[in-house]
Design an enzyme around this catalytic site. Structure first.
Site, PDB file in Angstrom:
ATOM      1  N   PHE A  35       1.515   2.127   4.391  1.00 18.19           N
ATOM      2  CA  PHE A  35       2.811   1.674   3.867  1.00 18.19           C
ATOM      3  C   PHE A  35       2.922   0.161   3.808  1.00 18.19           C
ATOM      4  O   PHE A  35       3.724  -0.380   3.045  1.00 18.19           O
ATOM      5  CB  PHE A  35       3.952   2.229   4.748  1.00 18.19           C
TER       6      PHE A  35
ATOM      7  N   LYS B 271      -3.965   8.183  -3.193  1.00 14.45           N
ATOM      8  CA  LYS B 271      -2.885   8.850  -2.430  1.00 14.45           C
ATOM      9  C   LYS B 271      -2.203   7.744  -1.602  1.00 14.45           C
ATOM     10  O   LYS B 271      -2.657   7.385  -0.533  1.00 14.45           O
ATOM     11  CB  LYS B 271      -3.519   9.918  -1.524  1.00 14.45           C
TER      12      LYS B 271
ATOM     13  N   GLU C  25       3.549   7.777   1.563  1.00 10.34           N
ATOM     14  CA  GLU C  25       4.744   8.478   1.099  1.00 10.34           C
ATOM     15  C   GLU C  25       6.027   7.751   1.514  1.00 10.34           C
ATOM     16  O   GLU C  25       7.119   8.121   1.118  1.00 10.34           O
ATOM     17  CB  GLU C  25       4.745   9.929   1.609  1.00 10.34           C
ATOM     18  N   ARG C  26       5.869   6.676   2.333  1.00 10.09           N
ATOM     19  CA  ARG C  26       7.073   5.995   2.812  1.00 10.09           C
ATOM     20  C   ARG C  26       7.589   4.944   1.835  1.00 10.09           C
ATOM     21  O   ARG C  26       8.773   4.640   1.836  1.00 10.09           O
ATOM     22  CB  ARG C  26       6.801   5.380   4.188  1.00 10.09           C
TER      23      ARG C  26
ATOM     24  N   SER D 288      -3.903   3.719  10.120  1.00 10.53           N
ATOM     25  CA  SER D 288      -4.013   3.610  11.576  1.00 10.53           C
ATOM     26  C   SER D 288      -5.357   4.180  12.062  1.00 10.53           C
ATOM     27  O   SER D 288      -5.975   5.016  11.385  1.00 10.53           O
ATOM     28  CB  SER D 288      -2.851   4.353  12.233  1.00 10.53           C
TER      29      SER D 288
ATOM     30  N   CYS E 121      -1.908  -5.719   9.287  1.00  9.25           N
ATOM     31  CA  CYS E 121      -3.048  -5.414  10.157  1.00  9.25           C
ATOM     32  C   CYS E 121      -3.704  -6.699  10.645  1.00  9.25           C
ATOM     33  O   CYS E 121      -4.503  -6.680  11.569  1.00  9.25           O
ATOM     34  CB  CYS E 121      -4.066  -4.559   9.429  1.00  9.25           C
TER      35      CYS E 121
ATOM     36  N   GLU F  99      -1.242  -0.956  19.501  1.00  6.56           N
ATOM     37  CA  GLU F  99      -0.911  -1.798  18.345  1.00  6.56           C
ATOM     38  C   GLU F  99       0.596  -1.642  18.126  1.00  6.56           C
ATOM     39  O   GLU F  99       1.057  -0.590  17.687  1.00  6.56           O
ATOM     40  CB  GLU F  99      -1.670  -1.301  17.107  1.00  6.56           C
TER      41      GLU F  99
HETATM   42  P1  NAD Z   1      -1.041   5.849   8.700  1.00  9.45           P
HETATM   43  O1  NAD Z   1      -2.366   6.018   9.310  1.00  9.45           O
HETATM   44  O2  NAD Z   1       0.118   6.548   9.304  1.00  9.45           O
HETATM   45  O3  NAD Z   1      -1.067   6.317   7.163  1.00  9.45           O
HETATM   46  C1  NAD Z   1      -2.057   5.875   6.269  1.00  9.45           C
HETATM   47  C2  NAD Z   1      -2.278   6.937   5.211  1.00  9.45           C
HETATM   48  O4  NAD Z   1      -2.766   8.139   5.840  1.00  9.45           O
HETATM   49  C3  NAD Z   1      -1.016   7.326   4.451  1.00  9.45           C
HETATM   50  O5  NAD Z   1      -1.331   7.494   3.091  1.00  9.45           O
HETATM   51  C4  NAD Z   1      -0.612   8.634   5.093  1.00  9.45           C
HETATM   52  O6  NAD Z   1       0.068   9.497   4.218  1.00  9.45           O
HETATM   53  C5  NAD Z   1      -1.943   9.233   5.520  1.00  9.45           C
HETATM   54  N1  NAD Z   1      -1.813  10.077   6.713  1.00  9.45           N
HETATM   55  C6  NAD Z   1      -0.967   9.898   7.753  1.00  9.45           C
HETATM   56  N2  NAD Z   1      -1.137  10.873   8.668  1.00  9.45           N
HETATM   57  C7  NAD Z   1      -2.117  11.686   8.198  1.00  9.45           C
HETATM   58  C8  NAD Z   1      -2.746  12.858   8.699  1.00  9.45           C
HETATM   59  N3  NAD Z   1      -2.400  13.398   9.865  1.00  9.45           N
HETATM   60  N4  NAD Z   1      -3.714  13.429   7.951  1.00  9.45           N
HETATM   61  C9  NAD Z   1      -4.080  12.894   6.774  1.00  9.45           C
HETATM   62  N5  NAD Z   1      -3.505  11.781   6.249  1.00  9.45           N
HETATM   63  C10 NAD Z   1      -2.541  11.176   6.953  1.00  9.45           C
HETATM   64  O7  NAD Z   1      -0.775   4.261   8.620  1.00  9.45           O
HETATM   65  P2  NAD Z   1       0.557   3.507   8.216  1.00  9.45           P
HETATM   66  O8  NAD Z   1       1.555   3.658   9.318  1.00  9.45           O
HETATM   67  O9  NAD Z   1       0.950   3.874   6.835  1.00  9.45           O
HETATM   68  O10 NAD Z   1       0.020   2.003   8.178  1.00  9.45           O
HETATM   69  C11 NAD Z   1      -0.034   1.161   9.289  1.00  9.45           C
HETATM   70  C12 NAD Z   1      -1.403   1.180   9.917  1.00  9.45           C
HETATM   71  O11 NAD Z   1      -2.374   0.786   8.955  1.00  9.45           O
HETATM   72  C13 NAD Z   1      -1.552   0.185  11.060  1.00  9.45           C
HETATM   73  O12 NAD Z   1      -2.295   0.780  12.071  1.00  9.45           O
HETATM   74  C14 NAD Z   1      -2.322  -0.970  10.433  1.00  9.45           C
HETATM   75  O13 NAD Z   1      -3.061  -1.757  11.326  1.00  9.45           O
HETATM   76  C15 NAD Z   1      -3.209  -0.231   9.505  1.00  9.45           C
HETATM   77  N6  NAD Z   1      -3.699  -1.108   8.455  1.00  9.45           N
HETATM   78  C16 NAD Z   1      -4.998  -1.502   8.544  1.00  9.45           C
HETATM   79  C17 NAD Z   1      -5.509  -2.360   7.605  1.00  9.45           C
HETATM   80  C18 NAD Z   1      -6.927  -2.818   7.671  1.00  9.45           C
HETATM   81  O14 NAD Z   1      -7.397  -3.384   6.707  1.00  9.45           O
HETATM   82  N7  NAD Z   1      -7.646  -2.595   8.758  1.00  9.45           N
HETATM   83  C19 NAD Z   1      -4.695  -2.810   6.538  1.00  9.45           C
HETATM   84  C20 NAD Z   1      -3.383  -2.361   6.483  1.00  9.45           C
HETATM   85  C21 NAD Z   1      -2.896  -1.497   7.448  1.00  9.45           C
END
Ligand code: NAD
Length: 496
Positions: free
Chosen positions: A148, A172, A175-176, A225, A280, A382
């Site tokens: 998101f 994909k 969704e937020r 994450s 991140c 985090e």
């Molecule tokens: P998230 O992991 O909750 O979601 C990321 C994606 O995974 C979304 O599209 C979501 O729909 C999907 N997802 C969530 N739960 C799932 C599941 N159980 N099964 C399959 N798919 C699932 O992350 P977020 O809260 O949207 O974003 C924040 C996180 O992203 C933080 O941890 C941040 O550090 C990380 N981030 C990392 C980088 C990097 O380059 N390392 C860059 C941006 C964000």
């Protein structure tokens, strides 16, 4: 109520029985719904991409790049609308959204170099009458799953490069805050991309698992994450797909006793609290070397934080906006509570800020916590909010040991005037992206982005030169055209 759908085979569709509310975090109200793709909808998108692949693969790279040139123009023309959509659903202030978009556009500019990037390697006369070359062929249909916090930039890390390399793409998004991502993808259609080459399916785990389980998907890029990154990497790899999965972070800044403290405080303010700490690469820990540096840092930070303004995305005077959801706001407050209970000192408390006229928004004010220690839960997690934790150690080596012991290794930086110390730090620290007097060392689009340790699963980093490798497979061709009259004999030994 407005509904956010999918982009499949060149058309926006509203398929899907399930929906989820999309909030405006600045007001706390849900004023849109996103459709959550079923397995059948995702399969429809994969089929469209698969059908588009043969023609797109054979389209000359220069023609693929021309679509990206037009796309870049359209992104610039529609920047205000994109930033507005990001603000409404993410809560980012317009100046921050504009910075995110600009970083995304730079990836499109890099993708415009496709003919140069895909030239391959050639060796003439590796043996008499024999030439050999390597070329980079597209994989087929590839997928991206994004978080998101950068609804424009992170998808733009992925699909421009994947597409100019000749692949078809299924995205994909989160969704937020799905609207800006979908809108940007629709600009690609306007730029002349053939139907089916780029598809967006909004959804949740059902959509993700469909992508991970389908044999037609050849590679998966994920950003999000760490627990989900680990799941995606394990599942995609077990299913025979190429995968890069970028995860979470805990980025430390070392503040040396000789640092220019006023400058350091300015840098830390933006890097810790910009975008409400939901980056991140946000700096979430400052490690002061020596108590004098710690005291000076705390004193100057506390004073500077008096002027921090948190409020709705629509006011450009605000420094940062709300966090993404009510649940996330409560989670951040829980981390601050825990730090206090475990003995840390809350120097500036942003737990319950008053934002006049926006009492139901998901706000957290800038928070400064001193005397954090490695055993505290808030240190190990985090937090992903506008919270800066300060730790104190006696030596630079102790600060480096702390950073190396942390499970994440995304970004880090050092503030110092000592070139020798900075050089030692950048050479030895176990982190993928390092800044020297630079608080957010996010590589430019023509380098690649990626952390170490549990911040990245996979071998290749995102965007830049690594993206060409990730989105192509190498084929090496060895060719003989015998000179007139030359006849080869039978050879049973290994040709050499
Ligand atoms: P998230 O992991 O909750 O979601 C990321 C994606 O995974 C979304 O599209 C979501 O729909 C999907 N997802 C969530 N739960 C799932 C599941 N159980 N099964 C399959 N798919 C699932 O992350 P977020 O809260 O949207 O974003 C924040 C996180 O992203 C933080 O941890 C941040 O550090 C990380 N981030 C990392 C980088 C990097 O380059 N390392 C860059 C941006 C964000």
């Amino acid at each position: 109520m407005k509904r956010v759908g999918h982009l499949i085979n060149g058309a926006v569709t509203l398929n899907g029985e399930r929906t989820q509310e999309v909030f405006n975090p600045s007001t706390g109200e849900a004023d849109k719904q996103v459709l959550l793709a079923s397995k059948a909808t995702v399969e429809e998108a994969i089929a469209a991409a698969n059908a588009a692949f043969p023609a797109w693969r054979n389209t000359p790279a220069i023609k693929r790049a021309r679509v990206m040139f037009k796309f870049k123009d359209l992104l610039e023309q529609h920047a205000d609308k994109i930033c507005q959509l990001i603000g409404e659903e993410h809560g980012k202030i317009a100046h921050d959204a504009a910075g995110e978009l600009q970083r995304g556009i730079e990836n499109v500019e890099y993708a415009c170099c496709a003919p140069e990037l895909l030239k391959g390697e050639h060796s003439k006369n590796v043996a008499p009458d024999i030439d050999s070359w390597s070329e980079f062929q597209p994989l087929g249909v590839v997928a991206g799953i994004t978080p998101f916090n950068f609804p424009a930039m992170v998808p733009l890390w992925m699909y421009p490069m994947a597409i100019v390399c000749g692949n078809c793409f299924i995205l994909k998004p989160s969704e937020r805050d799905p609207s800006s991502t979908l809108y940007i993808a629709s600009l690609l259609q306007q730029a002349g991309l053939p139907d089916g080459v780029m598809n967006v399916v909004n959804g949740d785990r059902e959509a993700v698992d469909t992508l991970l389980g389908d044999d037609r998907i050849k590679a998966v890029s994920f950003v999000g994450s760490t627990p989900i990154a680990e799941y995606i990497y394990a599942t995609a790899s077990a299913n025979g797909k190429r995968c890069q999965a970028l995860g979470g972070a805990k980025n430390h800044a070392i503040v040396m006793p000789d640092a220019d403290m006023d400058n350091t405080v300015n840098q830390l303010l933006g890097a810790a609290f910009g975008s409400s700490g939901e980056r991140c690469m946000a700096l979430s820990v400052a490690v002061a070397v020596g108590d004098a540096a710690g005291d000076a840092l705390i004193g100057k930070m506390k004073a500077a934080m008096n002027g921090l303004k948190v409020g709705p995305y629509s006011d450009p005077e605000n420094d940062f906006g709300p966090v993404i959801t009510r649940q996330h706001q409560q989670k951040i407050i829980g981390h601050i509570d825990h730090a206090e209970q475990q003995g840390a000192k809350i120097v500036v408390d942003g737990r319950y800020p008053k934002v006049a006229g926006h009492e139901h928004g998901f706000y957290i004010g800038g928070t400064l916590i001193d005397r954090v220690t490695p055993d505290m839960d808030s240190y190990n997690a985090e937090i992903f909010g506008p919270v800066l934790q300060v730790m104190r150690v006696d030596t630079m080596q102790a600060a480096m040991d702390l950073i190396d012991a942390h499970e994440y290794g995304n970004g880090t930086c050092i503030f110092t005037r000592d070139g020798e110390a900075a050089r030692y730090f950048s050479d030895h620290i176990q982190v993928g992206m390092v800044g020297i007097n630079i608080p957010l060392p996010v590589p430019v689009a023509y380098h690649s982005f990626g952390g170490w340790k549990r911040s990245l699963f996979g071998d290749l980093h995102a965007y830049g030169p690594d993206a060409v490798r990730f989105y192509t497979k190498r084929k090496t061709i060895t060719q003989r055209w015998p000179s007139a009259g030359v006849r080869e004999g039978v050879l049973f030994s290994m040709p050499s």
